[in-house]
Design a protein around this motif. Structure first.
Motif, PDB file in Angstrom:
ATOM      1  N   SER A  24       1.611   4.050  -3.589  1.00  0.00           N
ATOM      2  CA  SER A  24       1.377   5.491  -3.715  1.00  0.00           C
ATOM      3  C   SER A  24       2.605   6.218  -4.231  1.00  0.00           C
ATOM      4  N   ASP A  79       0.824  -1.207   0.000  1.00  0.00           N
ATOM      5  CA  ASP A  79       0.000   0.000   0.000  1.00  0.00           C
ATOM      6  C   ASP A  79       0.857   1.254   0.000  1.00  0.00           C
ATOM      7  N   THR A  92      -2.426   7.137   1.416  1.00  0.00           N
ATOM      8  CA  THR A  92      -2.390   5.716   1.753  1.00  0.00           C
ATOM      9  C   THR A  92      -1.254   5.393   2.725  1.00  0.00           C
TER      10      THR A  92
END
Length: 389
Positions: free
Chosen positions: A78, A74, A292
């Motif tokens: 980004s 995650d 994120t």
């Protein structure tokens, strides 16, 4: 140079980094060895990296290793596959050039509890008259030059005539140069990193003509969280604080708690109770709702903590905190701005929600890392807020 890496290749590589064992190491320690290599290879997405060692070594079950993999995917997604405005450059930022007469000097602060390197921007207009000082705390994987370039704060300092200090976290304190906001000892006055940073600030105030009523702290991510801690533990030094994509004081007291707070957001009841006793100072917060790396829920908790401290220490019986809200758009980025005012219109907190933005300094320069060139100029708004506080 921007990094381009296919998602399937990234996932295979990270899966090997977390789960593969070698002939020298076994289990979670083997995973940590590979993960450290992974973190060092791609520092641009390593906002979670400083917390991985404790978590992996002390929590060795397959489930928690899988959780670590998901967290890293995650966070790095980004960086490697940014949404518009969440562009991150992983090459080192160029050395900051100053205008003729201005200077950007390197120095070192030494104390009995440790030392900190820092850089100080002195505008060309400085002539020994008392002026403002802003202490800027970089995020993970950054340094003074990178942060100065990305935020453009030196340009503002040259135009308005104030000093800017950029403390640098040594690699010995955190291998990815993050401020250790999650360390329990760093929540208290007179201890750890807050003590060092306060001492550094006092040194600059002693060496230069600084108006003691106009000393401020601001930061990004881990630097934003540490700036909040400084404002709440040393309100006698710092007049106001700016926090971009950070967390509230007491959001975590160890590495595992840091993961939870960053991923899910720290709610008010979960904050360390000892941290709620501090008076605090006026606070301005920026946070992208597509972040994120640090959950945007932390933005609301920051504001709630500041208001709660104001009510506890300053608000008289029968008075209330009023809030106003506006929505707008600047340079292609929609935002929501909420301003909280106390007695006689005093600004307590200002919260900017940046719609569509990720873990990046709003209105920053893409020459620096973790910047979003679109949206409200966070540096200008922070400076405006400091002048009003």
């Amino acid at each position: 140079m921007k990094i381009h890496l296919g998602s399937q290749h990234l996932q295979r590589w990270l899966h090997q980094a977390v789960f593969c064992k070698n002939e020298h190491t076994q289990g979670s320690h083997g995973a940590f060895s590979y993960m450290t290599t992974a973190c060092n290879s791609l520092w641009c997405g390593a906002a979670y990296a400083p917390y991985c060692s404790t978590y992996l070594v002390t929590n060795s079950t397959h489930y928690k290793e899988q959780f670590m993999l998901n967290v890293f995917l995650d966070a790095w997604a980004s960086c490697l596959f940014p949404r518009p405005g969440n562009m991150v450059y992983c090459s080192a930022a160029p050395q900051h050039r100053t205008r003729r007469g201005a200077s950007f000097i390197s120095d070192h602060y030494h104390a009995d509890t440790g030392s900190l390197p820092f850089k100080l921007f002195i505008p060309s207009s400085y002539a020994g008259e008392p002026t403002s000082l802003i202490v800027m705390l970089h995020g993970c994987g950054q340094d003074a030059d990178d942060f100065a370039v990305g935020t453009g704060m030196n340009e503002l300092a040259e135009h308005h005539g104030f000093l800017v200090a950029y403390p640098e976290q040594p690699c010995e304190a955190n291998w990815n140069r993050c401020w250790n906001w999650f360390n329990g000892a760093n929540h208290r006055r007179g201890q750890g990193e807050p003590r060092l940073l306060a001492g550094l600030t006092r040194k600059i105030m002693a060496d230069y003509a600084v108006d003691k009523t106009r000393v401020y702290a601001a930061g990004l991510s881990s630097g934003g969280a540490m700036a909040v801690i400084l404002g709440r533990t040393y309100p006698d030094i710092f007049t106001a604080v700016g926090c971009h994509s950070g967390l509230a004081h007491g959001s975590a007291t160890d590495s595992a708690g840091a993961f939870t707070a960053m991923r899910d957001g720290a709610a008010m009841p979960a904050l360390a109770q000892e941290c709620m006793q501090h008076a605090g100072v006026p606070l301005i917060v920026f946070h992208g709702d597509m972040d994120t790396t640090v959950n945007i829920r932390n933005s609301a908790t920051l504001v709630q903590q500041t208001i709660a401290s104001y009510i506890m220490h300053e608000l008289q019986q029968g008075q209330a905190v009023a809030v106003s809200e506006e929505k707008g758009e600047r340079i292609g980025r929609v935002f929501t701005r909420r301003v909280h005012r106390g007695a006689r219109g005093k600004i307590v907190a200002e919260q900017w929600t940046l719609h569509g933005s990720g873990h990046a300094w709003s209105g920053g320069s893409l020459r620096g890392s973790y910047t979003d060139s679109r949206g409200p100029a966070a540096s200008e708004e922070i400076l405006r807020f400091f002048k009003q506080a």
